[in-house]
Design a protein around this motif. Structure first.
Motif: not given
Length: 333
Positions: A176-185, A206-216, A280-286
Motif C-alpha cells: 500500500n505504497g509504504l517504501p520500507l515494506a516495498l524495499r524489505v519484501i 497472515v503474518i506481516s513482515n517482521f522488520e516492517v512491523q518492528k519499525v511501525l 482510516w489507517m494505512h493497511q500495514l499500520v492496521r
C-alpha cells in the motif's frame, strides 16, 4: 559576523517507513556544502540528549567535543557555536518538543540563512503558532512509483519480469505504497524462484513482515498511556473505515474520550479522517495493531476474526469485556 536572524524550519511528518529520513538525507547531501556548519543527527528518539549535543558540537566545530556534563551546559555551548555560523542541521525522528529545544535552543540563536530539517511521526511537534516552521506530510507512494521501487529491489531494474506480473501486483497492493515494506519484501525475494514467491505471498496474507512491523510498532510503543494505546487497538480491530461520528458515539459509550484520543492519534500519524469523514489507517499500520491485539489474546479483550468470535460464542461463559467486543464486532460487520 553574520546577523542572527533565526533559522527556517521544515518539518517532515508521516507514518514510520514512509521515507521521511530518505528525503531528509537527500536534501542534506545536495546542500550541506553551502553551509559553514552542518550536522545530521540520526535516530534522535533513541539517543541521550547529552550525546546528541556532543555530536552536534563536534560536527559544527569540526573537532571532537567530550566536555559536556549536563544538558544545560550543552545548550550554552551550542548557543555559542551557532551564533556565528550559517548552519544546516537535520534532526531525524524527533518525538517530543523538549527534545528539540534542548538541542536547538532558541531559533534566534542562528545566523541568517540557517536551515533546520526535522523528521517526525508527531505532526503536533510544532503548533500552528510556530510561524517559522513549514510542515510537509510525506505520503505513501502511488502504484506506479511503488512498482518501480519494488522492482529495483526485487529485480535490479525499474520494471518486473513478465513471469512475476500477477505476484508483484499482489505484493504492491499489500504494501500500500509504504517504501520500507516495498524495499524489505522486494530485497527478500530478489533472485528467488516462483515457488518461494508463492510461499511468501501466502505468508504475507497472515503474518506481516517482521522488520516492517518492528519499525511501525515504534509509533505505538511511544504513545502516551494505556488509554491511547487501547484506543488505537480498538480502531485497528473494529473501527477502521467507519464513519468517525459513529465510532466516537460507540467509543464514548465505553468511556473512551474518543474525540481527544483520535486527535492525538492523528497527530501521531497513526490515524486519518478521510474525505468521506471515515477513520482510516494505512493497511500495514492496521495489521500491526491487530497483531498486537492478537498477542494479547489470552486476555480476550478484542475479537474481530469471525472464527474466533464463533469459538468464544460456543464457550460456556463470556466475560463482560468479551461481550462488549462482540457487540462492536456485530456493529461493524
Amino acid at each position: 559576523m553574520l546577523r542572527r536572524d533565526g533559522a527556517a524550519i521544515a518539518l517532515l511528518y508521516g507514518i514510520g517507513g514512509v521515507g521521511k529520513t530518505a528525503i531528509a538525507k537527500s536534501v542534506y547531501n545536495q546542500n550541506f556544502y553551502k553551509f559553514v556548519g552542518k550536522s545530521f543527527l540520526s535516530n534522535f528518539r533513541s539517543k541521550h540528549i547529552v550525546c546528541l549535543q556532543r555530536q552536534l558540537l563536534s560536527d559544527i566545530l569540526k573537532k571532537t567535543v567530550d566536555e559536556i556534563h549536563d544538558e544545560d551546559e550543552g545548550i550554552l555551548k551550542i548557543k555559542d557555536a551557532l551564533c556565528c555560523r550559517r548552519t544546516l542541521i537535520v534532526l531525524d525522528d524527533v518525538d517530543k518538543r523538549d527534545q528539540f529545544n534542548k538541542i536547538i535552543g532558541m531559533q534566534n540563536w542562528f545566523c541568517k540563512g540557517s536551515k533546520i530539517i526535522v523528521t517526525t511521526r508527531n505532526k503536533g511537534l510544532f503548533s500552528a503558532n510556530d510561524t517559522e516552521c513549514v510542515k510537509f506530510q510525506v505520503k505513501p507512494l502511488d502504484n506506479k512509483n511503488s512498482l518501480e521501487l519494488f522492482s529495483w529491489n526485487a529485480f535490479g531494474r525499474a520494471y518486473p519480469l513478465k513471469d512475476f506480473v500477477e505476484d508483484y501486483w499482489r505484493i504492491v497492493h499489500h504494501c500500500n505504497g509504504l517504501p520500507l515494506a516495498l524495499r524489505v519484501i522486494g530485497s527478500s525475494l530478489s533472485g528467488k524462484g516462483r515457488e518461494i514467491w508463492e510461499s511468501a505471498l501466502q505468508q504475507l496474507e497472515v503474518i506481516s513482515n517482521f522488520e516492517v512491523q518492528k519499525v511501525l510498532r515504534i509509533s505505538y510503543d511511544f504513545l502516551d498511556g494505556d488509554c491511547l494505546k487501547n484506543l488505537f487497538l480498538d480502531i485497528a480491530c473494529f473501527f477502521n473505515g467507519m464513519d468517525v461520528d459513529d465510532a466516537v458515539r460507540i467509543l464514548d459509550g465505553l468511556d473512551k474520550g474518543a474525540r481527544f484520543g483520535i486527535d492525538n492519534l492523528i497527530d501521531r500519524c497513526l490515524v486519518e479522517i478521510n474525505s468521506h469523514q471515515r477513520l482510516w489507517m494505512h493497511q500495514l499500520v492496521r495489521d500491526m495493531g491487530r497483531e498486537i491485539a492478537h498477542q494479547e489474546s489470552p486476555k480476550c479483550q478484542r475479537i474481530w476474526r469471525h472464527e474466533n468470535a464463533f469459538t468464544v460464542l460456543k464457550g460456556t461463559t463470556v466475560s463482560s469485556s468479551i461481550f462488549l467486543c462482540l457487540l462492536k464486532w456485530f456493529v461493524v460487520h
